[in-house]
Design an enzyme around this catalytic site. Structure first.
Site, mmCIF file in Angstrom:
data_model
loop_
_atom_site.group_PDB
_atom_site.id
_atom_site.type_symbol
_atom_site.label_atom_id
_atom_site.label_comp_id
_atom_site.label_asym_id
_atom_site.label_seq_id
_atom_site.Cartn_x
_atom_site.Cartn_y
_atom_site.Cartn_z
ATOM 1 N N GLU A 27 26.827 -24.057 -26.787
ATOM 2 C CA GLU A 27 26.076 -24.794 -25.763
ATOM 3 C C GLU A 27 24.652 -24.250 -25.617
ATOM 4 O OE1 GLU A 27 29.374 -26.829 -22.839
ATOM 5 O OE2 GLU A 27 28.570 -24.892 -22.234
ATOM 6 N N ASP B 91 38.205 -21.452 -22.495
ATOM 7 C CA ASP B 91 37.294 -20.367 -22.113
ATOM 8 C C ASP B 91 38.087 -19.158 -21.615
ATOM 9 O OD1 ASP B 91 35.181 -22.065 -22.698
ATOM 10 O OD2 ASP B 91 35.007 -22.764 -20.627
ATOM 11 N N GLY C 178 39.408 -26.729 -11.725
ATOM 12 C CA GLY C 178 38.169 -26.003 -11.998
ATOM 13 C C GLY C 178 38.247 -25.214 -13.286
HETATM 14 O O1 RIB Z 1 34.790 -25.402 -21.189
HETATM 15 C C1 RIB Z 1 34.566 -25.942 -19.913
HETATM 16 C C2 RIB Z 1 33.089 -25.950 -19.609
HETATM 17 O O2 RIB Z 1 32.458 -26.820 -20.513
HETATM 18 C C3 RIB Z 1 32.734 -26.460 -18.252
HETATM 19 O O3 RIB Z 1 32.685 -25.451 -17.276
HETATM 20 C C4 RIB Z 1 31.402 -27.153 -18.475
HETATM 21 O O4 RIB Z 1 30.332 -26.526 -17.825
HETATM 22 C C5 RIB Z 1 31.211 -27.184 -19.976
HETATM 23 O O5 RIB Z 1 30.320 -26.229 -20.375
#
Ligand code: RIB
Length: 313
Positions: free
Chosen positions: A143, A257, A292
């Site tokens: 990202e 994540d 979330g």
């Molecule tokens: O992987 C989830 C994340 O992807 C979210 O928190 C959003 O911000 C995107 O970056």
């Protein structure tokens, strides 16, 4: 929480503010549907992974770019509250902090990211400003600009981990710098040129993709498969299927994540690839139970207790 004096994980990546709508179904193009709830939360793949790494019991520092807006203050405060060092979370004058626009429905999610400051970096130099030479693990995602990821990889003297999310094709030079390349089935398909993500989930297809990625230079490869667990191909080419931990799914956002951050932390702490992956799966299983992208709040003892229920390979 991160332990003082413990190995250092440096996470270089995105910081976002997540705008989340929960609905019964995803709208089709041209369709309007009614949502159930809407909320604004802290996110960004980089920041979520940094929070997860800190929960894995190691020192964690975040390197990122945020806007000169109040959202940046909230994002920094959220990281500090979870024990992440934010000294290298830098304000970009005139820029807006990144935002993500997320729909949660039918046990899945869609995400559109507006990069803002996440895509505004100096065009040359070591983006880790020396931290990459000190860290046991440098962890990046996609990202932020690819050239920043490549420069961070070059500056890394420990192990370099890349979570190739969002899905993209990658140059061989970057793949060959990965001590561990971490993907889900969509990212695996994109990185290794497989025609579709559904068939990319099959264990034989995962193994084939891992072999191809190792032939391009990745030392180890992990594919996370949601409710099907994960497949890990180690540095010696041995592949292992690890099962998922059963969980009542509320929101899958950020589960990858949670896996990646805890996995990176435990590798930095000296765990084996498989032991680290088990703890990562435990973290992912907690993440899907709550709304979330990062509010699973597990400590290492909790993760170990969950991982111990997974049995042996
Ligand atoms: O992987 C989830 C994340 O992807 C979210 O928190 C959003 O911000 C995107 O970056």
């Amino acid at each position: 929480m991160s332990e003082p004096g413990s190995p250092l994980v440096v996470v270089i990546g995105s910081v976002n503010i997540d705008h989340v709508v929960v609905a019964d179904a995803f709208p089709s193009p041209g369709q309007t549907v009614l949502g159930r709830t809407a909320r604004i939360t802290l996110g960004g793949k980089g920041a979520n992974q940094a929070v997860a790494a800190a929960s894995g019991g190691v020192r964690t520092a975040m390197i990122a770019r945020v806007g000169d807006d109040v959202e940046a203050d909230k994002a920094r405060a959220g990281l500090v509250a979870e024990g992440v060092d934010v000294h290298a979370v830098t304000t970009v004058p005139g820029a807006e902090t990144g935002t993500a626009w997320i729909t949660v429905a039918a046990g899945d999610n869609t995400i559109i990211v507006v990069s803002g400051a996440n895509h505004q970096w100096p065009s040359e130099g070591d983006p880790t400003d020396g931290a990459g030479a000190e860290a046991a693990v440098v962890l990046a995602q996609l990202e932020i600009p690819l050239d920043v990821v490549q420069r961070a990889a070059a500056a890394c003297r420990g192990r370099f981990l890349l979570n190739a999310a969002p899905a993209a094709e990658l140059p061989d030079e970057l793949i060959s710098r990965c001590d561990v390349l971490i993907v889900n089935e969509h990212e695996q398909a994109a990185v290794s040129g497989q025609p579709d993500a559904e068939s990319a989930k099959e264990p034989a297809a995962v193994r084939k993709a891992h072999a191809a990625l190792r032939a391009r230079g990745a030392k180890a490869v992990v594919t996370t498969l949601g409710e099907a667990g994960a497949i890990i191909t180690d540095t010696d080419g041995t592949s292992t299927e690890l099962p998922a931990v059963p969980a009542a799914v509320v929101d899958t956002t950020g589960a990858g994540d949670a896996f990646t951050g805890v996995f990176a932390a435990r590798l930095a702490a000296g765990d084996s690839l498989l032991a680290a992956a088990r703890l990562g799966i435990a973290a992912g299983s907690l993440a899907v139970r709550v709304p979330g992208a990062r509010h699973h709040h597990a400590d290492l003892d909790t993760l170990r207790a969950i991982a111990s229920t997974m049995g042996k390979d």
